[in-house]
Design a protein around this motif. Sequence first.
Motif, mmCIF file in Angstrom:
data_model
loop_
_atom_site.group_PDB
_atom_site.id
_atom_site.type_symbol
_atom_site.label_atom_id
_atom_site.label_comp_id
_atom_site.label_asym_id
_atom_site.label_seq_id
_atom_site.Cartn_x
_atom_site.Cartn_y
_atom_site.Cartn_z
ATOM 1 N N LEU A 77 -1.664 -3.496 19.432
ATOM 2 C CA LEU A 77 -0.290 -3.058 19.671
ATOM 3 C C LEU A 77 0.608 -3.390 18.484
ATOM 4 N N SER A 78 0.393 -4.575 17.909
ATOM 5 C CA SER A 78 1.206 -4.994 16.767
ATOM 6 C C SER A 78 0.986 -4.085 15.565
ATOM 7 N N LEU A 79 -0.280 -3.773 15.256
ATOM 8 C CA LEU A 79 -0.564 -2.935 14.094
ATOM 9 C C LEU A 79 -0.234 -1.470 14.353
ATOM 10 N N MET A 80 -0.477 -0.996 15.572
ATOM 11 C CA MET A 80 -0.189 0.409 15.861
ATOM 12 C C MET A 80 1.303 0.706 15.773
ATOM 13 N N ASP A 81 2.118 -0.314 15.999
ATOM 14 C CA ASP A 81 3.565 -0.121 15.855
ATOM 15 C C ASP A 81 3.928 0.173 14.412
ATOM 16 N N ARG A 82 3.082 -0.259 13.477
ATOM 17 C CA ARG A 82 3.311 -0.001 12.051
ATOM 18 C C ARG A 82 2.535 1.214 11.562
ATOM 19 N N LEU A 83 1.850 1.903 12.502
ATOM 20 C CA LEU A 83 1.084 3.098 12.151
ATOM 21 C C LEU A 83 1.524 4.301 12.977
ATOM 22 N N ARG A 91 -5.469 6.506 14.571
ATOM 23 C CA ARG A 91 -5.117 5.172 15.059
ATOM 24 C C ARG A 91 -6.226 4.607 15.939
ATOM 25 N N GLY A 92 -6.829 5.469 16.759
ATOM 26 C CA GLY A 92 -7.921 5.020 17.609
ATOM 27 C C GLY A 92 -9.115 4.545 16.800
ATOM 28 N N ALA A 93 -9.431 5.286 15.737
ATOM 29 C CA ALA A 93 -10.556 4.899 14.885
ATOM 30 C C ALA A 93 -10.273 3.582 14.172
ATOM 31 N N LEU A 94 -9.043 3.412 13.698
ATOM 32 C CA LEU A 94 -8.687 2.176 13.003
ATOM 33 C C LEU A 94 -8.656 0.992 13.971
ATOM 34 N N ALA A 95 -8.254 1.241 15.216
ATOM 35 C CA ALA A 95 -8.174 0.154 16.196
ATOM 36 C C ALA A 95 -9.538 -0.455 16.471
ATOM 37 N N PHE A 96 -10.603 0.339 16.355
ATOM 38 C CA PHE A 96 -11.942 -0.186 16.591
ATOM 39 C C PHE A 96 -12.286 -1.303 15.620
ATOM 40 N N THR A 102 -9.389 -9.034 9.922
ATOM 41 C CA THR A 102 -8.749 -7.818 9.418
ATOM 42 C C THR A 102 -7.297 -7.739 9.862
ATOM 43 N N PHE A 103 -7.009 -8.242 11.056
ATOM 44 C CA PHE A 103 -5.622 -8.258 11.526
ATOM 45 C C PHE A 103 -4.777 -9.184 10.659
ATOM 46 N N ALA A 104 -5.320 -10.369 10.335
ATOM 47 C CA ALA A 104 -4.565 -11.328 9.526
ATOM 48 C C ALA A 104 -4.254 -10.760 8.151
ATOM 49 N N VAL A 105 -5.234 -10.130 7.513
ATOM 50 C CA VAL A 105 -5.015 -9.573 6.181
ATOM 51 C C VAL A 105 -4.074 -8.372 6.244
ATOM 52 N N ALA A 106 -4.285 -7.480 7.223
ATOM 53 C CA ALA A 106 -3.433 -6.297 7.341
ATOM 54 C C ALA A 106 -1.999 -6.667 7.661
ATOM 55 N N SER A 107 -1.791 -7.723 8.429
ATOM 56 C CA SER A 107 -0.429 -8.129 8.790
ATOM 57 C C SER A 107 0.352 -8.594 7.578
ATOM 58 N N MET A 108 -0.347 -9.097 6.563
ATOM 59 C CA MET A 108 0.328 -9.576 5.359
ATOM 60 C C MET A 108 0.509 -8.479 4.320
ATOM 61 N N ASP A 109 0.039 -7.247 4.629
ATOM 62 C CA ASP A 109 0.181 -6.147 3.681
ATOM 63 C C ASP A 109 1.630 -5.709 3.617
ATOM 64 N N GLU A 110 2.182 -5.684 2.426
ATOM 65 C CA GLU A 110 3.577 -5.289 2.228
ATOM 66 C C GLU A 110 3.694 -4.073 1.313
ATOM 67 N N LYS A 111 2.576 -3.354 1.131
ATOM 68 C CA LYS A 111 2.567 -2.223 0.213
ATOM 69 C C LYS A 111 2.939 -0.910 0.895
ATOM 70 N N GLY A 112 2.875 -0.877 2.217
ATOM 71 C CA GLY A 112 3.146 0.374 2.917
ATOM 72 C C GLY A 112 4.603 0.797 2.826
ATOM 73 N N ASN A 114 8.770 0.035 4.319
ATOM 74 C CA ASN A 114 9.469 0.258 5.580
ATOM 75 C C ASN A 114 8.712 -0.335 6.766
ATOM 76 N N GLY A 115 8.021 -1.436 6.544
ATOM 77 C CA GLY A 115 7.287 -2.079 7.620
ATOM 78 C C GLY A 115 6.014 -1.373 8.018
ATOM 79 N N ARG A 116 5.584 -0.365 7.263
ATOM 80 C CA ARG A 116 4.392 0.393 7.613
ATOM 81 C C ARG A 116 3.155 -0.170 6.910
#
Length: 233
Positions: A77-83, A91-96, A102-112, A114-116
């Motif tokens: 839910l946290s990551l899908m809010d940014r996708l 999104r379904g494929a990425l959620a798998f 992977t959540f910890a590393v993706a949460s620290m990504d600031e390259k997207g 606007n919070g994406r």
Amino acid sequence: MASAVPIAIGYIPIAIAFGVIARQSGLSFAETVMMSMMVFAGASQFMAVQMATAGALGMEIIFATLVLNFRHFVMSLSLMDRLKHVPPWARGALAFGITDETFAVASMDEKGGNGRIHPLYLAGLIAVAYGSWVFGTVIGVLFAKAIPRAISDSMNIALYAMFIALLIPAVRKRWWAGAVALIGMALNALFGLFLSGGWATVLATVAAAGCGAYLMPKDQSPAPEKRRVERME
């Protein structure tokens, strides 16, 4: 993909240990590899093998896995809010591929911006992590008879080293991340005195997450309306 290299370094020895332990516990080559391909959750896979060896029923293993991995719903839910800009099928494929690491590393990504999160960034991260987990499992299965049980058990130390490596950068930027980790460890030790290891972990995770929601500064997760106003300004 480069961001996933530390995860892969941690995953491979743990996956090798899983492959060895699963084979030594009586699972076939196909059962062991397919479990890594379809479940893709290290703690749950180790638990499932232990429960199967102890004679647990299939539904008991499924329910225990659901409870242990329930945190993945919150992570998704946290990551899908940014996708939200990504099609639902993607999104379904990425959620798998969402795991603790992977959540910890993706949460620290600031390259997207606007919070994406850029979907290709997350796809590359997951592809390397998933591939390394399956690859390590295959290696463990192939060499199960050659690796002593004592050595395979000692490989689990890589799991703790990997979590520490992921936690330290977050703590350096956000003090409350370290506080949540310490609270989680203390609660897990406390609950472990009168609950099984699985339930102690589940309850400690939920309680620590609640403490994290309280400790996290409100400006760390600005509301969508606030972000729109900031962009307009």
